[in-house]
Write an enzyme that holds these catalytic residues in place. Structure first.
Site, PDB file in Angstrom:
ATOM      1  N   HIS A  24     -38.052  26.551  61.985  1.00  0.00           N
ATOM      2  CA  HIS A  24     -39.409  26.020  61.860  1.00  0.00           C
ATOM      3  C   HIS A  24     -39.866  25.626  63.256  1.00  0.00           C
ATOM      4  O   HIS A  24     -39.313  24.728  63.882  1.00  0.00           O
ATOM      5  CB  HIS A  24     -39.395  24.811  60.915  1.00  0.00           C
ATOM      6  N   LYS A 169     -50.640  26.773  56.273  1.00  0.00           N
ATOM      7  CA  LYS A 169     -50.896  26.112  57.549  1.00  0.00           C
ATOM      8  C   LYS A 169     -50.062  26.840  58.587  1.00  0.00           C
ATOM      9  O   LYS A 169     -48.840  26.983  58.420  1.00  0.00           O
ATOM     10  CB  LYS A 169     -50.480  24.646  57.422  1.00  0.00           C
ATOM     11  N   LYS A 171     -48.530  27.026  62.291  1.00  0.00           N
ATOM     12  CA  LYS A 171     -48.219  26.172  63.437  1.00  0.00           C
ATOM     13  C   LYS A 171     -48.460  26.978  64.704  1.00  0.00           C
ATOM     14  O   LYS A 171     -47.804  28.010  64.928  1.00  0.00           O
ATOM     15  CB  LYS A 171     -46.754  25.729  63.366  1.00  0.00           C
ATOM     16  N   ASP A 200     -52.302  24.041  62.761  1.00  0.00           N
ATOM     17  CA  ASP A 200     -51.903  22.772  63.382  1.00  0.00           C
ATOM     18  C   ASP A 200     -51.465  23.070  64.811  1.00  0.00           C
ATOM     19  O   ASP A 200     -50.502  23.808  65.027  1.00  0.00           O
ATOM     20  CB  ASP A 200     -50.754  22.136  62.592  1.00  0.00           C
ATOM     21  N   GLU A 226     -55.907  21.122  62.899  1.00  0.00           N
ATOM     22  CA  GLU A 226     -55.220  19.835  62.987  1.00  0.00           C
ATOM     23  C   GLU A 226     -54.825  19.518  64.427  1.00  0.00           C
ATOM     24  O   GLU A 226     -54.227  20.348  65.112  1.00  0.00           O
ATOM     25  CB  GLU A 226     -53.971  19.905  62.077  1.00  0.00           C
ATOM     26  N   ASP A 252     -54.078  13.929  62.991  1.00  0.00           N
ATOM     27  CA  ASP A 252     -52.703  13.672  62.568  1.00  0.00           C
ATOM     28  C   ASP A 252     -52.054  12.654  63.509  1.00  0.00           C
ATOM     29  O   ASP A 252     -52.107  11.452  63.241  1.00  0.00           O
ATOM     30  CB  ASP A 252     -51.904  14.984  62.493  1.00  0.00           C
ATOM     31  N   LYS A 276     -49.308  10.114  56.058  1.00  0.00           N
ATOM     32  CA  LYS A 276     -47.851  10.271  56.033  1.00  0.00           C
ATOM     33  C   LYS A 276     -47.172   8.908  56.062  1.00  0.00           C
ATOM     34  O   LYS A 276     -47.512   8.066  56.898  1.00  0.00           O
ATOM     35  CB  LYS A 276     -47.371  11.048  57.270  1.00  0.00           C
ATOM     36  N   GLU A 330     -49.361  18.884  51.488  1.00  0.00           N
ATOM     37  CA  GLU A 330     -48.506  19.893  52.135  1.00  0.00           C
ATOM     38  C   GLU A 330     -47.026  19.592  51.891  1.00  0.00           C
ATOM     39  O   GLU A 330     -46.191  19.919  52.739  1.00  0.00           O
ATOM     40  CB  GLU A 330     -48.822  19.969  53.633  1.00  0.00           C
TER      41      GLU A 330
HETATM   42  C1  MUC Z   1     -47.188  18.002  61.370  1.00  0.00           C
HETATM   43  O1  MUC Z   1     -47.472  17.829  62.539  1.00  0.00           O
HETATM   44  O2  MUC Z   1     -48.106  18.122  60.574  1.00  0.00           O
HETATM   45  C2  MUC Z   1     -45.951  19.023  58.693  1.00  0.00           C
HETATM   46  C3  MUC Z   1     -45.843  20.270  58.228  1.00  0.00           C
HETATM   47  C4  MUC Z   1     -45.226  21.023  59.208  1.00  0.00           C
HETATM   48  O3  MUC Z   1     -44.973  22.206  59.181  1.00  0.00           O
HETATM   49  O4  MUC Z   1     -44.989  20.243  60.281  1.00  0.00           O
HETATM   50  C5  MUC Z   1     -45.274  18.918  59.933  1.00  0.00           C
HETATM   51  C6  MUC Z   1     -45.737  17.997  60.970  1.00  0.00           C
HETATM   52 MG    MG Z   2     -49.606  17.844  62.159  1.00  0.00          MG
END
Ligand code: MUC
Ligand code: MG
Length: 376
Positions: A24, A169, A171, A200, A226, A252, A276, A330
């Site tokens: 990840h 989502k 990254k 994000d 994000e 976030d 969170k 999520e």
């Molecule tokens: C974040 O920064 O949102 C949440 C889902 C993911 O893939 O990473 C996290 C942290």
């Molecule tokens: Mg985030």
């Protein structure tokens, strides 16, 4: 039952490392295992409450690591709450705040365990204490974060086929913006209207990169962006939002407590906030941040830090009580682990995660699995 029955008898913390089914990758780190601190709080009445503090890649996503969280709990927070009445969460929270500044993930794990112990003692799910659930299932997205678009398309297609997720989502921010745009173009073309995409950036861009690339993301149909810029740069978010063609912004890392939320809302720096437990120091803090957001007209997004079913179900206890949860949640975390650590993990079906029905947070630890993943 007397007050004494609810007295906190013991607090035990364990570091748990659970491998993930794939790598990840975020802008600032990459993980192949999730690291949690599991807190077990025993009351004098014999009931045990459980809580979880999730981290992502050691102290890289925020300043807290599992090693730090465990030390803070064992050295400062446990002694601050032992002997207190588990029903008096505000007294316990105030005592923890006197014992340690911030350390919100550590405090959240303990507070969760107290709510769980209280719910299990009274045979009530925790959402009852937050006004009661208005929904029993919540739309849940999946995060695409291997960095390899071919793998990501395959993964998204499988999730769509299994009717598990239809919002993803992505990254971004680990590569150059041009490389990320190329990757996102492949994803949007392959998914072609069958799924919604959000991204994000995890603080990887600056204001001028954002000025250039945010409209391109909007043109591609990206629904939400994000934390594009560093957490400290709230003025930049506010300026970006006044420009034409900017997608909605999700705050976030720039919102930890209710004061942060008020500041971001007053600055006009976001359209939505990711909620969170690790940021807000517990369920009460999460509800407080959500209330400030609601009062300011921001949308709510049920955030995660790749929790197991323990941490995820704690979030669902509060998320389920929001009258409006615009972006769903999520909490796909339980599904990215090679194995969960509870007897009956959260249920994922029909593009939703389902609220467990049991007392407390609705989860019971699986002792064998917990033992298997507990750090020696
Ligand atoms: C974040 O920064 O949102 C949440 C889902 C993911 O893939 O990473 C996290 C942290
Ligand atoms: Mg985030």
């Amino acid at each position: 039952e007397t007050t004494k029955d609810f007295a906190i008898h013991s607090v035990v913390s364990l570091i748990v490392d659970v491998p993930t089914i794939r790598k990840h990758k975020l802008s600032q780190t990459s993980v192949t295992a999730q690291n949690y601190v599991i807190v077990r709080i025993r009351l004098v009445n014999g009931v045990e409450g459980i809580g979880e503090a999730a981290t992502l890649g050691g102290p890289r996503w925020s300043e807290e690591s599992v090693e730090g969280i465990k030390t803070v709990i064992d050295t400062y927070l446990a002694s601050a709450i032992i002997g207190l009445d588990a029903r008096q969460i505000q007294i316990a929270a105030a005592s923890m705040d006197r014992a340690a500044k911030r350390n919100n993930a550590a405090k959240a794990a303990i507070e969760t365990a107290l709510w769980d112990a209280m719910g299990k003692s009274l045979n009530l799910p925790v959402h009852t204490f937050f006004g009661g659930a208005v929904r029993t299932k919540i739309p849940v997205l999946w995060t695409l974060a291997s960095g390899d678009p071919c793998q990501e398309i395959e993964e998204a297609n499988a999730k769509l086929e299994q009717r598990l997720h239809n919002r993803f989502k992505v990254k971004i921010g680990a590569q150059t913006p041009e490389q990320d745009i190329a990757r996102l173009t492949k994803l949007t073309n392959a998914l072609n209207g069958r799924a919604e995409l959000i991204v994000d950036v995890n603080q990887a861009w600056d204001e001028s990169i954002s000025i250039h690339y945010l409209p391109r993301l909007a043109d591609m149909g990206i629904k939400l962006v994000e934390q594009p810029v560093p957490a400290w740069n709230i003025p930049a978010l506010a300026r970006l939002r006044t420009r034409p063609g900017i997608p909605p912004i999700l705050a976030d890392e720039c919102v930890f407590d209710a004061h942060d939320m008020l500041h971001v809302a007053n600055a006009g720096a976001a359209d939505a906030v990711s909620l969170k437990l690790v940021k807000h120091a517990g369920l009460v803090g999460l509800r407080a941040v959500a209330s400030v957001a609601e009062a300011a007209g921001l949308e709510l997004y049920g955030g995660c830090l790749l929790e197991s079913s323990v941490g995820a179900s704690a979030h669902l206890q509060v998320f389920s009580t929001f009258r409006k949860l615009h972006w769903g949640c999520e909490h796909f975390g339980p599904q990215i682990l090679i194995s969960d650590i509870v007897a009956e993990p959260l249920r994922f079906a029909d593009f939703c995660v389902h609220l467990p029905s049991g007392p407390g947070i609705g989860m019971v630890l699986d002792e064998d699995k917990l033992h298997r993943f507990t750090r020696a």
